[in-house]
Scaffold this active site. Structure first.
Site, PDB file in Angstrom:
ATOM      1  CE1 TYR A 109      -4.321  -0.984  -0.310  1.00  0.00           C
ATOM      2  CE2 TYR A 109      -3.641  -2.712   1.207  1.00  0.00           C
ATOM      3  CZ  TYR A 109      -4.556  -2.201   0.301  1.00  0.00           C
ATOM      4  OH  TYR A 109      -5.705  -2.902   0.001  1.00  0.00           O
ATOM      5  CD  GLU A 114      -7.572 -29.533   4.855  1.00  0.00           C
ATOM      6  OE1 GLU A 114      -7.845 -29.050   3.728  1.00  0.00           O
ATOM      7  OE2 GLU A 114      -7.705 -30.741   5.119  1.00  0.00           O
ATOM      8  CG  ASP A 129     -10.927 -32.126   4.205  1.00  0.00           C
ATOM      9  OD1 ASP A 129     -11.459 -32.327   5.309  1.00  0.00           O
ATOM     10  OD2 ASP A 129     -11.164 -31.116   3.503  1.00  0.00           O
TER      11      ASP A 129
END
Length: 394
Positions: A136, A222, A275
């Protein structure tokens, strides 16, 4: 299924902890060319930058177009695997030349020098800024945050200076909860036990001190949704004492640094709950063995002691998870799975290969949330306690 008795539970974890401690190798004798200090003094960083600028000035004085030499940190051929450290950049890897007289790299050359000058001022004045702050400061010049992120990593690799020593901080996205308290660099006392939604991972992990915990294990989760569900189920107290960490998907640098700091400080077992799909396995591998793009800092980011607790592909059949909650592997999933099976850290893990073969054969994947098909609190009440009690990790 009742929770394991505290005696049995702690006995299993203590045995695993001792086996981990027995396998920790003495790092004193490692090759000094491949190991850098976790921190570099301000004078060292300033000198490294000055050497780069001197090279640019010397080229100009000779009437030659200056160029910067940067290691190719995204190529697998520049990576070697060490099971005690993870993915590491080879000492004499291939490099690229960012030339000031090339149409393709002129802008990149200028941006690297711009960021180097900003870093030099911060190190000199002992001030800090986030990557977001740098972007920025001139959004039109940089164009995107990703450009800044890549340049900072390139500079860290080029200077052989850990990124935290460049005085550039990352905005954290990860969270931590459980039996842990510490003091931040500014003196703020943080107690993760008292927060019902988790505490944001500090932006300057190496600035925290006085870490205190009686935790018997660390659980890497996760997904943030699963992390929050475990908090709602009061998992930290039901199976206490423990520490939970989530990187909310692919972990940011600060979350990886924190997991490494927890390992270095407490040397307790660290389990990964991801997963049962290629993406989840890769996320676990980033914590355990690192990533190709950050392999030049592997020695301070990876935790090879991480164990895969679940969700294992073999658990899907073992628990009779209903087929209607399973998800077919996409072509992209399947290709990723095949590619991962060829990676050096999978080749040396026969149990991992077996689990990945099960997934490839079934052509199905499952999210952690699939366990709710058995009961709403099956994950916290049955799955995790029994897995840890009976050593169901690989």
């Amino acid at each position: 299924m009742p929770l394991p008795s505290s005696g049995d539970f702690f006995e299993v974890l203590d045995r695993h902890r001792q086996s981990l401690l027995d396998s920790v190798e003495d790092r004193v004798g490692e090759d000094p060319e491949t190991v850098r200090s976790d921190r570099r003094s301000r004078s060292d960083v300033l000198l490294a930058i000055e050497n780069v600028i001197q090279g640019v000035v010397s080229s100009l004085a000779k009437g030659e177009p200056p160029a910067l030499t940067i290691d190719n940190r995204t190529l697998w051929r520049n990576i070697r695997f060490d099971d005690s450290v993870g993915l590491q950049m080879v000492p004499n890897c291939t490099v690229s030349r960012v030339r000031s007289d090339s149409f393709k790299s002129t802008q990149r050359f200028a941006l690297i020098l711009k960021v180097i000058s900003m870093i030099y001022k911060m190190v000199q004045s002992n001030t800090y800024a986030t990557k977001r702050d740098l972007y920025y400061s001139d959004t039109q010049l940089f164009g995107s945050q990703r450009v800044v992120d890549t340049i900072i990593n390139d500079i860290s690799c080029m200077l052989m200076v850990p990124r935290r020593s460049l005085h550039v901080l990352s905005t954290s996205k990860g969270c931590i909860a459980g039996d842990l308290s510490y003091v931040e660099e500014d003196g703020t006392k943080v107690n993760c036990t008292c927060n019902s939604t988790g505490v944001l991972v500090p932006s300057n992990v190496y600035g925290i001190k006085n870490l205190i915990s009686a935790a018997k294990f660390v659980l890497i989760v996760e997904k943030d949704a699963t992390f929050q569900r475990l908090l709602d189920d009061d998992f930290c107290n039901k199976l206490s004492p423990n520490i939970m960490v989530t990187g909310k998907g692919v972990p940011d640098l600060n979350t990886r640094l924190l997991v490494r700091k927890l390992w270095d400080t407490f040397h307790i077992p660290i389990f990964a709950l991801v997963d049962a799909d290629p993406h989840g396995i890769e996320i676990m591998c980033i914590y355990k063995y690192g990533s190709v793009s950050m392999s030049f800092e592997a020695h301070s980011l990876t935790v090879p002691a991480v164990r895969w607790l679940g969700l294992l592909p073999s658990d899907i059949e073992r628990l009779n998870i209903p087929k209607d909650v399973l998800i077919p592997l996409t072509k992209l999933d399947h290709n990723k799975l095949i590619g991962m099976q060829k990676r050096p850290y999978v080749v040396c893990q026969p149990h991992w290969k077996n689990e990945m073969n099960i997934m490839a054969k079934s052509m199905m994947k499952a999210e952690i949330q699939a366990l709710t098909s058995l009961s709403s609190d099956y994950l916290s009440r049955v799955y995790l306690p029994s897995k840890i009690q009976f050593g169901g990790w690989i």
